[in-house]
Design an enzyme around this catalytic site. Structure first.
Site, PDB file in Angstrom:
ATOM      1  N   ARG A 240      14.498 -18.668 -15.552  1.00 58.63           N
ATOM      2  CA  ARG A 240      15.762 -19.389 -15.414  1.00 58.63           C
ATOM      3  C   ARG A 240      16.535 -19.003 -14.144  1.00 58.63           C
ATOM      4  O   ARG A 240      17.160 -19.848 -13.496  1.00 58.63           O
ATOM      5  CB  ARG A 240      16.606 -19.058 -16.652  1.00 58.63           C
ATOM      6  N   GLU A 384      23.917 -32.366 -18.896  1.00 57.20           N
ATOM      7  CA  GLU A 384      22.752 -31.788 -19.585  1.00 57.20           C
ATOM      8  C   GLU A 384      21.869 -32.944 -20.030  1.00 57.20           C
ATOM      9  O   GLU A 384      22.271 -33.764 -20.865  1.00 57.20           O
ATOM     10  CB  GLU A 384      23.215 -31.003 -20.825  1.00 57.20           C
TER      11      GLU A 384
HETATM   12  O1  0X9 Z   1      24.655 -22.339 -19.543  1.00 57.92           O
HETATM   13  C1  0X9 Z   1      24.611 -23.113 -18.580  1.00 57.92           C
HETATM   14  O2  0X9 Z   1      24.672 -22.737 -17.407  1.00 57.92           O
HETATM   15  C2  0X9 Z   1      24.476 -24.612 -18.838  1.00 57.92           C
HETATM   16  N1  0X9 Z   1      23.605 -24.827 -19.961  1.00 57.92           N
HETATM   17  S1  0X9 Z   1      22.017 -24.487 -19.808  1.00 57.92           S
HETATM   18  O3  0X9 Z   1      21.416 -24.614 -21.112  1.00 57.92           O
HETATM   19  N2  0X9 Z   1      21.360 -25.570 -18.882  1.00 57.92           N
HETATM   20  O4  0X9 Z   1      21.848 -23.198 -19.234  1.00 57.92           O
HETATM   21  C3  0X9 Z   1      25.838 -25.182 -19.160  1.00 57.92           C
HETATM   22  C4  0X9 Z   1      26.894 -24.886 -18.132  1.00 57.92           C
HETATM   23  C5  0X9 Z   1      28.188 -25.592 -18.358  1.00 57.92           C
HETATM   24  N3  0X9 Z   1      28.803 -25.099 -19.527  1.00 57.92           N
HETATM   25  C6  0X9 Z   1      29.961 -25.568 -19.994  1.00 57.92           C
HETATM   26  N4  0X9 Z   1      30.592 -26.526 -19.347  1.00 57.92           N
HETATM   27  N5  0X9 Z   1      30.426 -25.048 -21.094  1.00 57.92           N
HETATM   28 ZN    ZN Z   2      20.795 -25.027 -16.968  1.00 57.91          ZN
END
Ligand code: 0X9
Ligand code: ZN
Length: 474
Positions: A240, A384
């Site tokens: 990741r 997303e």
């Molecule tokens: O956690 C993250 O960076 C994003 N989700 S992921 O599953 N792709 O890792 C979301 C980021 C944005 N989060 C919010 N706006 N709460």
């Molecule tokens: Zn992400």
């Protein structure tokens, strides 16, 4: 009532989120005996147990049934969950088999050969961008955003029509679309490239799209995390973070680039100071060259009006703030545009996304859209992408449908940016003001109802003035 992990703040990101241990040499990481489960935590204790056992939460919220959260878990640990009474179903029974079948699909000599028939690696995307420049020389120019830690170029490309910007401006207002901050989220890159491709292909026949490219420039950065992306191709499909060595032996690798941006950076609600965490935020704001390069590029844009940071796979459109619950000053604009975007996706592809703030997912501090909104005032979202049922390895047949979701989102977003341009002549000026005043006076027409409360009133007037003053419209 089901327990909602996504409301449960810190849980998702603090503490327990531990990376799979990575050997220094990044030899091949296999996922034998690993499964992905969809869980239904009943309490914070369940979540703590899941975090401790797994360390790798894959997704939550969005299209998942209420409160469901996906985790990668070793098969031997399933009994602990059963023992503790945690409800779950198995989403991906054999993760290594999925990695291998994905690889087989990618390498199938008989697969269709179109660009959107498989996932492109770094070199393939780079050539594809060059081919767009050659095919549409009047519309596309390649740009260099900067370099990753391992010296890979973070390239991007600008797309706009040859029609000149209004009012003699040197550059049109810019919409920024970047993907793959999280290396394993492959569907985000194809979505980014699909949007660019269709905008170019449809320009000559679709007046909405020619309207967009005549008024705006769209900047695409498909691979925001090139080193991490390389890791997902060569050694660890579900990597990741970036490739930063964050601690000396025993070596730990990786900063979560989407926790490294300066707005909200360092808060424990939704990011971690622990090296081994999947949400490790780095040693300081913009400590990472990838997030720094992208932010510097965006800061240098004279008029950045919108930004989408593309992720997968919670089927959500998330507005700022991600780092805190209080709503941002532009909440009216977000709440006006967000539902329009969701509805546009639904009507184009039939897929259901949800719009919301941090309560729709979880708090996350130091994310890109909080920075772009907080620093440049652009309308910024996290998108997303859809859940295909295969976690971060959707079949190649998902590329076009997900790309269509993204295209619908961008068209709806851009065409919603400038509500104060009531007569649609691409400037917010006195003629719009006159129309607004008429709407205001007769209180009948809702032409000036920017807030969506059914009335054209003082609240709308403030928004009109803001649009007029800021010239956020082309
Ligand atoms: O956690 C993250 O960076 C994003 N989700 S992921 O599953 N792709 O890792 C979301 C980021 C944005 N989060 C919010 N706006 N709460
Ligand atoms: Zn992400």
């Amino acid at each position: 009532m089901k327990f909602q992990i996504c409301f449960a703040v810190a849980i998702c990101a603090v503490g327990g989120m531990v990376s799979a241990t990575h050997a220094a040499d990044f030899g091949e990481v296999r996922y034998d005996a690993q499964t992905v489960i969809r869980t239904h935590p009943r309490s914070i204790e369940d979540v703590r147990l899941l975090d401790a056992i797994s360390g790798d939460r894959w997704s939550c919220g969005g299209s998942n049934p209420d409160g469901a959260v996906d985790y990668r878990v070793h098969v031997d640990d399933l009994q602990h969950l059963r023992g503790a009474g945690v409800e779950f179903e198995i989403l991906i029974p054999d993760l290594e088999a999925l990695v291998e079948s994905e690889r087989a699909e990618q390498n199938d000599p008989f697969r269709p050969r179109g660009f959107f028939d498989s996932f492109p690696d770094y070199a393939t995307t780079s050539s594809y961008v060059n081919s767009l420049v050659s095919a549409y020389p009047q519309f596309v120019s390649r740009v260099s955003i900067g370099y990753s830690l391992e010296n890979r170029e973070i390239f991007g490309f600008r797309v706009t029509s040859p029609v000149a910007p209004l009012n003699g401006s040197p550059r049109k207002p810019v919409v920024m679309l970047n993907s793959l901050q999280h290396a394993r989220e492959w569907i985000t890159q194809t979505t980014d490239l699909y949007i660019a491709t269709r905008l170019l292909e449809l320009y000559s026949t679709d007046t909405t799209i020619s309207g967009i490219l005549d008024k705006y420039e769209v900047v695409f950065v498909p691979i925001s995390n090139p080193d991490g992306y390389q890791i997902t191709w060569t050694s660890d499909r579900y990597w990741r973070k970036n490739a930063r060595v964050v601690s000396p032996p025993p070596m730990v690798v990786g900063v979560d680039l989407n926790r490294n941006w300066s707005v909200g950076w360092g808060l424990n609600n939704g990011s971690s100071g622990s090296y081994t965490s999947e949400t490790y935020r780095g040693k300081s704001r913009f400590s990472e060259p990838e997030s720094k390069a992208l932010s510097d590029y965006m800061l240098a844009i004279p008029k950045l009006v919108a930004h989408i940071d593309i992720h997968s796979y919670a089927s959500l459109l998330l507005r700022p703030w991600a780092y805190q619950y209080p709503t941002p000053p532009a909440i009216f604009a977000f709440n006006r545009i967000g539902p329009v975007v969701i509805a546009a996706i639904k009507s184009r592809t039939g897929y259901t996304y949800k719009y919301g703030g941090p309560e729709a997912l979880y708090l996350a501090s130091g994310v890109a859209p909080d920075w772009s909104y907080g620093t440049t005032d652009s309308i910024s979202f996290t998108l997303e992408m859809r859940d295909s049922g295969y976690g971060f390895s959707p079949p190649a047949s998902t590329i076009v449908p997900a790309g269509e979701d993204g295209l619908a989102a961008v068209i709806a977003l851009v065409t919603s940016l400038c509500p104060a341009d009531l007569n649609h002549d691409n400037v917010v000026d006195d003629s719009d003001f006159q129309l607004f005043v008429v709407a205001y006076d007769i209180l009948l027409s809702n032409a000036g109802d920017f807030t969506g409360d059914g009335l054209t009133d003082d609240a709308d007037f403030s928004q009109f003035v803001a649009a007029y003053d800021k010239l956020t419209c082309p």
